[in-house]
Each structure stands twice: as structure tokens, then as C-alpha cells.
Write a protein that holds these residues in place. Structure first.
Motif, PDB file in Angstrom:
ATOM      1  N   SER A  35       0.844  -1.207   0.000  1.00 43.14           N
ATOM      2  CA  SER A  35       0.000   0.000   0.000  1.00 43.14           C
ATOM      3  C   SER A  35       0.875   1.251   0.000  1.00 43.14           C
ATOM      4  O   SER A  35       0.515   2.274  -0.589  1.00 43.14           O
ATOM      5  CB  SER A  35      -0.932   0.003   1.209  1.00 43.14           C
ATOM      6  N   MET A 208      -3.477  -5.187  -6.154  1.00 47.59           N
ATOM      7  CA  MET A 208      -3.384  -3.738  -5.931  1.00 47.59           C
ATOM      8  C   MET A 208      -3.062  -2.998  -7.226  1.00 47.59           C
ATOM      9  O   MET A 208      -3.619  -1.931  -7.486  1.00 47.59           O
ATOM     10  CB  MET A 208      -2.341  -3.460  -4.853  1.00 47.59           C
ATOM     11  N   ILE A 235      -6.683   2.559   0.744  1.00 47.66           N
ATOM     12  CA  ILE A 235      -6.621   1.125   1.082  1.00 47.66           C
ATOM     13  C   ILE A 235      -6.917   0.945   2.569  1.00 47.66           C
ATOM     14  O   ILE A 235      -6.370   1.661   3.414  1.00 47.66           O
ATOM     15  CB  ILE A 235      -5.222   0.550   0.746  1.00 47.66           C
TER      16      ILE A 235
END
Ligand code: S3P
Length: 444
Positions: A35, A208, A235
Motif C-alpha cells: 500500500s 493492488m 486502502i
């Protein structure tokens, strides 16, 4: 049975009369790294919530900040805003330090490979002894210049990034770190990058990148990564199943336990431990409650209660789905009836420690009947005539997962266990000892 004993890092651990409570584990470490890294090279800003507070993820954040990425706390614990820089980062003024974190070093190398600057990345003694040839070789093939110790196979690594070309690559091992390093480089390459995987490893990078507008084609074990610039996305990181695994085993193997672990990520490439515990007879004592999807990842609460487990044989494609959980599975196997055989897990030898050697050494101190194999181990469980584990002094060897596995073994063994190096849990689970105390409170 003894009553609850102090569980602080400095005190001994002994088997409590009961083990119970509701807890939340840290944010998933793998998703947390990604992330930060993917939002850093994306366009736009993102809010990340539930980030792991472990040292490994902090290492990734510091490396990115050293390359000009703004990452700021955003109020609640675990909440951060990341301001994407786009694919080109800023030259760091100093050596990047990945600490103990293989994921930081390998994934960031995939980014460094395409930068228009020279960077040096290093880590602690453990990380400097772990194999880097596995990323250096494909990244060189894509056009990066990388130097390292011992014929470019060990960190510190010196990376002169530049323009990369896509490659077709047969991944020699089912490693998500290696796969992700190549994929991250492939995003900035000219032409497509094709990766053939020998078995499925965790696929958080793929998920992702797709959520950020990248283009990846998946065909069974083959991946095609198209060059792309990414758009930042918010996220919410789910709880780490690798951390939850310690409480799953504690709850199943303790004779009087009921533990609810909230909001645990259940990505199918990570749920091998649930499948193996089910194969060991966990049944209704291991329940996935309130299954849902959060932030593109499957999530559930996990309710564990005491039961009797039996031994199991595991190997093959199951191993990459639970590689980090083998030390705690070995603890469960000591309390199961019959034998457990773990094969095809030679990758354990190149983790934060040689986890085949260290798990065998430490459980042996508690009287476990456990033998190492080149690619795994054999554990003789509770059998007629065999005694249970007895507490002892044991060592983390600087390995967070070993420290936590031995703490759980101490909760299940007779007598008292002391874990030297208890503070090493901070790599992935800084609140581990507080959570252990919380589970003991009922017995006090
Ligand atoms: C990780 C992948 C695994 C795992 C590590 C985290 C990741 O390593 O052991 O703890 O986040 O990609 P390998 O991919 O090298 O097997």
C-alpha cells in the motif's frame, strides 16, 4: 494446571487455566508494504488505514520518504496519507535501510531498477545474509545495473537504475517477493513482462496494481504485466493472518480456550494455515465468522475454541500458502496426536533465520520430538507414552515468528518458558505481548 503467569518479555510464560478474549491483530504486513510502495509511485494522494505498525513496514516507509515521498500520519493509529510521486522518485541522499525486511529490500529494488539515479540499499545482519541473486538476476536481465557482495548475490546492493525492457521469466521458486520485484520493474519497462510461476504465491501486488488501473493478465500460473502508470487508491489493510495464526494455534491446542480474532484477511493465497488446521481436525473449533470483502480482499472474524488435533502430511502447492506459518504449525503438531510431516519447504532455510534449524532447535529445548529434513521437518505429536512439552529457556535467534511461536508453545507446555529476544516480535507484531496478557486476564 498452573494459573496464569506474567507474560511480559522479561517474565516467564506458563499454561493458564483458561485463555480467552477478543483481539485484533496488526494490519497485514504484505499488504501494508504494497500500500505504501504502490501509492508512492502512483499519481495522486491516498489514505491508507489499518497499516501494520511493525518495524518492517516502518523500514519501507522510511526508504520511500528518503526518496521524496510524503507519508504523513492521518489521525487514527495506522492511518497515513501517501502523496504519490509518479514512477520517478527523488535520489536519496544516503543509503536506504531495509532493516530486517526482505519484502522492503526486494520490492524496493524493483522500483530502484528503473530510477534515473544510483542508490544503495542495505539491511541488518540477517537481511545481509539472505539471497538477493533471485532479484538481481532478473532485474539485470531487464537492463538494471546492480552490484552486491559475493558476486552480486548479497546486500548491500548498489543499483544504477535506467530504462528497462520487459522479459519473459521462469520464476525458480514460488516467491511473492521475487515476483513482485519483477512486476514493479515491469510497470516501468518498455514492452510486456511475462512471469511463469512454479506455484501460486501471495497475489497482493497483482490485486493492488489492478485496483490502481494497471494491466496484468493472469492465466493460471502465468502473468503478463503491461507497462503502466498507476493511480493512487485508498486502502484499508485487513488483519494479518500470519499474526492471527499464533492465536489460532493457542486457542485450538489449549484445553480451555475461546478466542475471537477480528477482521483477518483471508486472501486464498494466504489461507493455507486454515486449510491445514482443518485437515488436522479443527472442525467447528475454527470458524470463519461474518465473511465479507473489504478493500478488495476477503475478510472474516476467526473464532477458535479448544479441540484435539491430529497430525498431517503437507507439501507441494500448500507450502507457499502458509510458509510463514510453519514454525507455529510445528507447535500445533507437538500437541496433536500422531505424526506431522512437512515437505517441500526448503525456502524456510532462507527466511529471517533458517527456520527449519531454529524451529527444531527451540522446540527440542521444550522436549519436542522433532527432526529436521533438508526441505522440512517431522514432528512426533502426543502419542501413548510420550510426554507433553515442558517449559524451558529459549531463544528468538532475532526472528519475530520464532519468538511468537515459542511464546505459544510456553502457553501450552507444563512448567515455565522464557523467550530471550522477546522484543523481536516488533518486526511484525509490536503488541504481541500485550495481546497475550489480554488473553490471560480471564484466568487471573
Ligand atoms: C512476502 C512473501 C513471502 C513471505 C514474507 C512476505 C511478501 O516471502 O515469507 O514474509 O510480502 O511478498 P517469499 O515471497 O520470498 O517466499
Amino acid at each position: 494446571m498452573s494459573t496464569a503467569a506474567p507474560s511480559s518479555p522479561s517474565g516467564g510464560i506458563s499454561r493458564p487455566t483458561s485463555l480467552g478474549g477478543v483481539l485484533s491483530v496488526p494490519g497485514d504486513k504484505s499488504i501494508s508494504h504494497r500500500s505504501m510502495i504502490l501509492n508512492a509511485i502512483a499519481h495522486g494522494g491516498a489514505l491508507v488505514q489499518g497499516l501494520s505498525s511493525g518495524d518492517d513496514v516502518i523500514s519501507t516507509m522510511r526508504c520511500l520518504q528518503a526518496m521524496g515521498v510524503s507519508i504523513e500520519p492521518a489521525g487514527a493509529p495506522g492511518s497515513y496519507t501517501v502523496r504519490g510521486q509518479g514512477p520517478q522518485l527523488t535520489e536519496p541522499e544516503d543509503i536506504l535501510d531495509a532493516g530486517n525486511s526482505g519484502t522492503s529490500m526486494r520490492l524496493l529494488s524493483g522500483i530502484l531498477a528503473s530510477q534515473s539515479f544510483v542508490s544503495v540499499i542495505t539491511g541488518d545482519g540477517s537481511l545481509r545474509s539472505r539471497p538477493m541473486q533471485r532479484i538481481v538476476q532478473p532485474l539485470k536481465q531487464m537492463g538494471a545495473q546492480i552490484l552486491g557482495r559475493q558476486d552480486d548475490s548479497l546486500a548491500p546492493l548498489v543499483v544504477r537504475g535506467g530504462s528497462l525492457q520487459g522479459i519473459e521469466y521462469d520464476l525458480p521458486m514460488a516467491s511473492a517477493q521475487v515476483k513482485s520485484a519483477i512486476m514493479l520493474a515491469g510497470l516501468s519497462a518498455s514492452g510486456d513482462t511475462v512471469i511463469h510461476q512454479p506455484a501460486l504465491s501471495r497475489d497482493h501486488t497483482e490485486r493492488m496494481v489492478l485496483a490502481m488501473g494497471g494491466k496484468i493478465e493472469k492465466n493460471d500460473l502465468d502473468l503478463v504485466i503491461h507497462p503502466a502508470e498507476l493511480n493512487a487508491v485508498d486502502i484499508t489493510v485487513p488483519g494479518d493472518i500470519s499474526s492471527a495464526a499464533f492465536w489460532m494455534v493457542a486457542g485450538l491446542c489449549h484445553p480451555n480456550a475461546r478466542i475471537l480474532i477480528q477482521s483477518v484477511g483471508l486472501n486464498p493465497s494466504r489461507t493455507g494455515i486454515v486449510d491445514v488446521l482443518q485437515a488436522m481436525g479443527a472442525g467447528d473449533s475454527l470458524q470463519l465468522v461474518d465473511q465479507r470483502t473489504e478493500g478488495g480482499e476477503p475478510v472474516a472474524d476467526i473464532l477458535v475454541t479448544s479441540t484435539e488435533l491430529h497430525g498431517v502430511e503437507i507439501g507441494g502447492d500448500m507450502i507457499p500458502r502458509m510458509l510463514d506459518e510453519v514454525p507455529i504449525l510445528a507447535v500445533a503438531a507437538c500437541f496433536a496426536t500422531g505424526n506431522t510431516v512437512i515437505r517441500d519447504a526448503a525456502e524456510l532455510r532462507v527466511k529471517e533465520t533458517d527456520r527449519i534449524a531454529t524451529t527444531v532447535e527451540e522446540l527440542t529445548r521444550l522436549g519436542a520430538k522433532i527432526e529436521p529434513r533438508e526441505d522440512g521437518m517431522i514432528i512426533r505429536g502426543r502419542q501413548a507414552g510420550a510426554s507433553e512439552l515442558t517449559g524451558a529457556d529459549c531463544e528468538s535467534h532475532g526472528d519475530h515468528r520464532l519468538a511468537m511461536s515459542m511464546a505459544v508453545a510456553g502457553l501450552l507446555a507444563s512448567g515455565e518458558t522464557t523467550v530471550h529476544g522477546a522484543a523481536d516480535t516488533s518486526v511484525s507484531y509490536p503488541a504481541f505481548w500485550q495481546d497475550l496478557d489480554l488473553l490471560l486476564e480471564e484466568a487471573r
